[in-house]
Design a protein around this motif. Sequence first.
Motif, PDB file in Angstrom:
ATOM      1  N   UNK A 178       0.859  -1.192   0.000  1.00  0.00           N
ATOM      2  CA  UNK A 178       0.000   0.000   0.000  1.00  0.00           C
ATOM      3  C   UNK A 178       0.897   1.245   0.000  1.00  0.00           C
ATOM      4  N   UNK A 179       0.385   2.363  -0.504  1.00  0.00           N
ATOM      5  CA  UNK A 179      -0.933   2.536  -1.111  1.00  0.00           C
ATOM      6  C   UNK A 179      -0.981   1.939  -2.522  1.00  0.00           C
ATOM      7  N   UNK A 180      -2.111   1.303  -2.819  1.00  0.00           N
ATOM      8  CA  UNK A 180      -2.323   0.755  -4.157  1.00  0.00           C
ATOM      9  C   UNK A 180      -3.035   1.806  -5.001  1.00  0.00           C
ATOM     10  N   UNK A 181      -2.461   2.065  -6.162  1.00  0.00           N
ATOM     11  CA  UNK A 181      -2.960   3.139  -7.025  1.00  0.00           C
ATOM     12  C   UNK A 181      -3.558   2.512  -8.282  1.00  0.00           C
ATOM     13  N   UNK A 182      -4.882   2.562  -8.382  1.00  0.00           N
ATOM     14  CA  UNK A 182      -5.557   2.043  -9.563  1.00  0.00           C
ATOM     15  C   UNK A 182      -5.691   3.164 -10.585  1.00  0.00           C
ATOM     16  N   UNK A 205       4.787  11.000 -14.349  1.00  0.00           N
ATOM     17  CA  UNK A 205       4.163  11.575 -13.154  1.00  0.00           C
ATOM     18  C   UNK A 205       3.578  10.487 -12.255  1.00  0.00           C
ATOM     19  N   UNK A 206       2.942   9.506 -12.870  1.00  0.00           N
ATOM     20  CA  UNK A 206       2.378   8.398 -12.093  1.00  0.00           C
ATOM     21  C   UNK A 206       3.490   7.604 -11.420  1.00  0.00           C
ATOM     22  N   UNK A 207       4.559   7.331 -12.166  1.00  0.00           N
ATOM     23  CA  UNK A 207       5.688   6.581 -11.599  1.00  0.00           C
ATOM     24  C   UNK A 207       6.269   7.301 -10.389  1.00  0.00           C
ATOM     25  N   UNK A 208       6.450   8.609 -10.506  1.00  0.00           N
ATOM     26  CA  UNK A 208       7.035   9.373  -9.406  1.00  0.00           C
ATOM     27  C   UNK A 208       6.135   9.338  -8.179  1.00  0.00           C
ATOM     28  N   UNK A 209       4.821   9.457  -8.375  1.00  0.00           N
ATOM     29  CA  UNK A 209       3.896   9.451  -7.244  1.00  0.00           C
ATOM     30  C   UNK A 209       3.893   8.099  -6.541  1.00  0.00           C
ATOM     31  N   UNK A 210       3.891   7.018  -7.315  1.00  0.00           N
ATOM     32  CA  UNK A 210       3.868   5.678  -6.712  1.00  0.00           C
ATOM     33  C   UNK A 210       5.187   5.390  -6.010  1.00  0.00           C
TER      34      UNK A 210
END
Length: 343
Positions: A178-182, A205-210
């Motif tokens: 977690x956190x799991x990002x769908x 951007x998604x990669x950096x946030x995850x």
Amino acid sequence: MEVSSPLTEQATGARGSAARPLSIWVVSDGRTGIQNQALGLAEAIARLTPAEIEIKHVRWRALFDRWPSGLKTPAMLTPGSFDPRTATEWPDLWIATGRASLPLSARVRDWSGGRTFVVQTQDPRWRYDRYDLIVAPAHDGLSGDNVFEIIGSPHRITPSKLAEAAPAFADRIAPLPHPRVTVMIGGKSKAFDLPEAHAAVLADQIEAAVQTTGGALLLTFSRRTPEAAKAVMTERLSALPGWIWDGTGDNPLFAMLDAADHVLVTEDSANMATEAAATGKPVHVLPMIALKPPGKFARLHADLAAQGAARPFDGTLKDWTYAPVNETERAAAAVLEAMAARG
């Protein structure tokens, strides 16, 4: 055990004293995103009163598919399509979605001798007087005595359906951190585009946030996602813990939404945004390349923001809470009330 309610009693009364299930036909061209609007509304009605649901697919021969609805006749349907000429009885309730259904929906009241209550979802943009009720997105700005506005579109998302879907995909999802990002990625439409370069930016951007949160990625593409965009996002995000569904096997979307701590959706789809807002999870809206002023999509996202559900994605995974947006249930109650009022 069946629990009686005023709505259930009204619906039963409208069908006569014999307590028989409400018969519902769900009508569309069969595409999942289209069918799920009518099916989701039918399922919500079935949660309020006993009902039997049948799915009917309407498809037109290629030569006639783009013809105006008013010129189409059942003789133009493809073999294997639902054909009203073969119907020996009609349902209590006809719920239809999409352009393909319109030439039939507009004539159901005549064919059924007024027996069938006709509901059309979305803005039909044609013969508004031929439907008993139109369940329309508020962002379309449609009004009328037979119009019931909701935020977004009807859908099939409920907590129980999400939970039911989870076990089939537990081997892939349960071990993830977690956190799991769908992430739900749409694609090219009349209003938006997703070129390769922009898809790469979103992926970064998604990669950096995850990575910043130490979480995991659960990603699905739509049938409208351009292949180049799909390829670049898959390449850039495949190193993250998680699962990028490639479209093979059973669709894991419900399980992914059940597992999500955050949901990211591209701004091009009313269906995806509304489904995400029904989970009660923070919904982050991903920008796309606008081909024209966003108009109704901007109004939809403003409506979801007003409900506390959605915010523009700012590159971070902030947490917030809100009551799940449950417009399909509200529309189902409105259908039963309108049927009872008609008697």
